[in-house]
Design an enzyme around this catalytic site. Structure first.
Site, PDB file in Angstrom:
ATOM      1  N   SER A  12       0.811  -1.215   0.000  1.00 44.66           N
ATOM      2  CA  SER A  12       0.000   0.000   0.000  1.00 44.66           C
ATOM      3  C   SER A  12       0.849   1.272   0.000  1.00 44.66           C
ATOM      4  CB  SER A  12      -0.928   0.020   1.220  1.00 44.66           C
ATOM      5  OG  SER A  12      -1.638   1.247   1.270  1.00 44.66           O
ATOM      6  N   SER A  14      -0.724   4.135   0.822  1.00 40.66           N
ATOM      7  CA  SER A  14      -1.447   5.042   1.706  1.00 40.66           C
ATOM      8  C   SER A  14      -0.607   5.531   2.884  1.00 40.66           C
ATOM      9  CB  SER A  14      -2.721   4.374   2.220  1.00 40.66           C
ATOM     10  OG  SER A  14      -3.665   4.243   1.177  1.00 40.66           O
ATOM     11  N   LYS A  63     -13.771  -4.503   1.318  1.00 39.21           N
ATOM     12  CA  LYS A  63     -14.614  -3.335   1.032  1.00 39.21           C
ATOM     13  C   LYS A  63     -16.107  -3.642   1.082  1.00 39.21           C
ATOM     14  CE  LYS A  63     -11.487  -0.502  -1.771  1.00 39.21           C
ATOM     15  NZ  LYS A  63     -11.359   0.250  -3.058  1.00 39.21           N
ATOM     16  N   ASN A  83     -14.697   2.169   1.649  1.00 39.97           N
ATOM     17  CA  ASN A  83     -13.233   2.207   1.680  1.00 39.97           C
ATOM     18  C   ASN A  83     -12.708   3.142   2.766  1.00 39.97           C
ATOM     19  OD1 ASN A  83     -13.628   4.793   0.539  1.00 39.97           O
ATOM     20  ND2 ASN A  83     -11.748   4.630  -0.661  1.00 39.97           N
ATOM     21  N   ASP A  97     -13.575   6.562  -3.105  1.00 40.50           N
ATOM     22  CA  ASP A  97     -13.114   6.279  -4.468  1.00 40.50           C
ATOM     23  C   ASP A  97     -13.894   7.126  -5.467  1.00 40.50           C
ATOM     24  OD1 ASP A  97     -11.183   4.395  -3.778  1.00 40.50           O
ATOM     25  OD2 ASP A  97     -12.602   2.730  -3.868  1.00 40.50           O
ATOM     26  N   ARG A 144     -16.471  -6.556 -20.314  1.00 37.62           N
ATOM     27  CA  ARG A 144     -16.256  -7.816 -21.036  1.00 37.62           C
ATOM     28  C   ARG A 144     -17.465  -8.737 -20.899  1.00 37.62           C
ATOM     29  NH1 ARG A 144     -11.151 -11.057 -19.076  1.00 37.62           N
ATOM     30  NH2 ARG A 144     -12.447 -11.047 -17.196  1.00 37.62           N
ATOM     31  N   TYR A 208      -2.378   2.679 -11.731  1.00 42.14           N
ATOM     32  CA  TYR A 208      -1.314   3.637 -11.397  1.00 42.14           C
ATOM     33  C   TYR A 208       0.069   3.000 -11.333  1.00 42.14           C
ATOM     34  CZ  TYR A 208      -2.251   1.864  -6.668  1.00 42.14           C
ATOM     35  OH  TYR A 208      -2.444   1.055  -5.574  1.00 42.14           O
TER      36      TYR A 208
END
Length: 262
Positions: A12, A14, A63, A83, A97, A144, A208
């Protein structure tokens, strides 16, 4: 004390992001990670509250499970995931988010008007779809598995569901594109044909690592505005910090700390 619940959490970003905020503002605070086993999640939350921990971020695989253990706000309830947990009183659940998507786009002066295309109907896709619809955009969801897109579209006001094969047509008159899949993380690949991209588009890739994905390279070549996934990661953290502390987050310091680790 603030922290992160997940399993695993060793990767993480964070902690350095939040610790940079505390240092910048001279706060006597720390951000730590917790890795409970799935069946210990209820006890972990109770223990955190009993120990006076002020707030927790929540990541995979918890979550959805946390939703049943706190009082979720309306947005978290609609998205179906939490979250961020505020433990300052009765434990409340939030989903930052969604705010991360909106603030990342706003940081790049992207107008949230017109049509948005969200690729992916998982957790990030749900957050993006609700966030953009709440901002007033018409949302098209491509996935998809079309059935998953249809399920999400039914929950998001005014949204429509489509197969990935329709992306060329879906993006022709769109002003925002969000890739909410993991495509581009493990390999140099993209879920969106380069031919579908154009200079009237703003493209946010939730991936990211790497910061510059193939999708963003294709988008830049087409003249589109590009927003890398670290901005979304940053602003979901900013929103959590501000909710917990009631203070304006030092965004630049948090951004510098985050990008120094990417």
């Amino acid at each position: 004390m603030f922290g992160l619940l997940g399993n695993p959490v060793g990767h993480s970003l964070s902690p350095p992001m939040h610790e940079a905020a505390y240092d910048e503002l001279g706060m006597d605070a720390r951000y730590v990670t917790f890795e409970p086993e799935p069946d210990a999640l209820p006890a972990a939350l109770e223990g955190a509250a009993a120990l006076g921990i002020a707030g927790l971020n929540v990541t995979i695989p918890f979550k959805r499970d946390v939703l049943d253990l706190v009082e979720p706000d309306d947005l978290a309830l609609r998205i179906g995931a939490v979250n961020t947990v505020d433990l300052s009183g009765t434990p409340t659940g939030h989903n930052t988010d969604a705010e991360g998507v909106v603030r990342a786009l706003e940081r790049h002066e992207v107008s949230l008007e017109g049509t948005a295309v969200v690729v992916g109907a998982g957790g990030a896709g749900r957050a993006a779809a609700f966030a953009l619809a709440d901002a007033g955009m018409r949302v098209r969801i491509a996935n998809r598995t079309v059935e998953r897109a249809e399920e999400l579209a039914e929950a998001v006001e005014g949204a429509t569901a489509h197969p990935l094969s329709a992306l060329d047509d879906l993006l022709a008159d769109a002003s925002v594109l969000v890739n909410a899949t993991s495509v581009g993380m493990e390999e140099d690949a993209t879920p969106v044909p380069a031919t579908a991209l154009h200079d009237g588009l703003a493209v946010l890739d939730a991936v990211y690592t790497p910061v510059e994905t193939r999708l963003l390279r294709d988008a830049a070549a087409a003249g589109a505005t590009t927003v890398d996934g670290a901005w979304m990661l940053l602003y979901q953290g900013v929103a959590a910090f501000e909710r917990w502390t009631g203070r304006e987050a030092p965004v630049d310091a948090m951004n510098a700390a985050l990008r120094s680790r990417l």
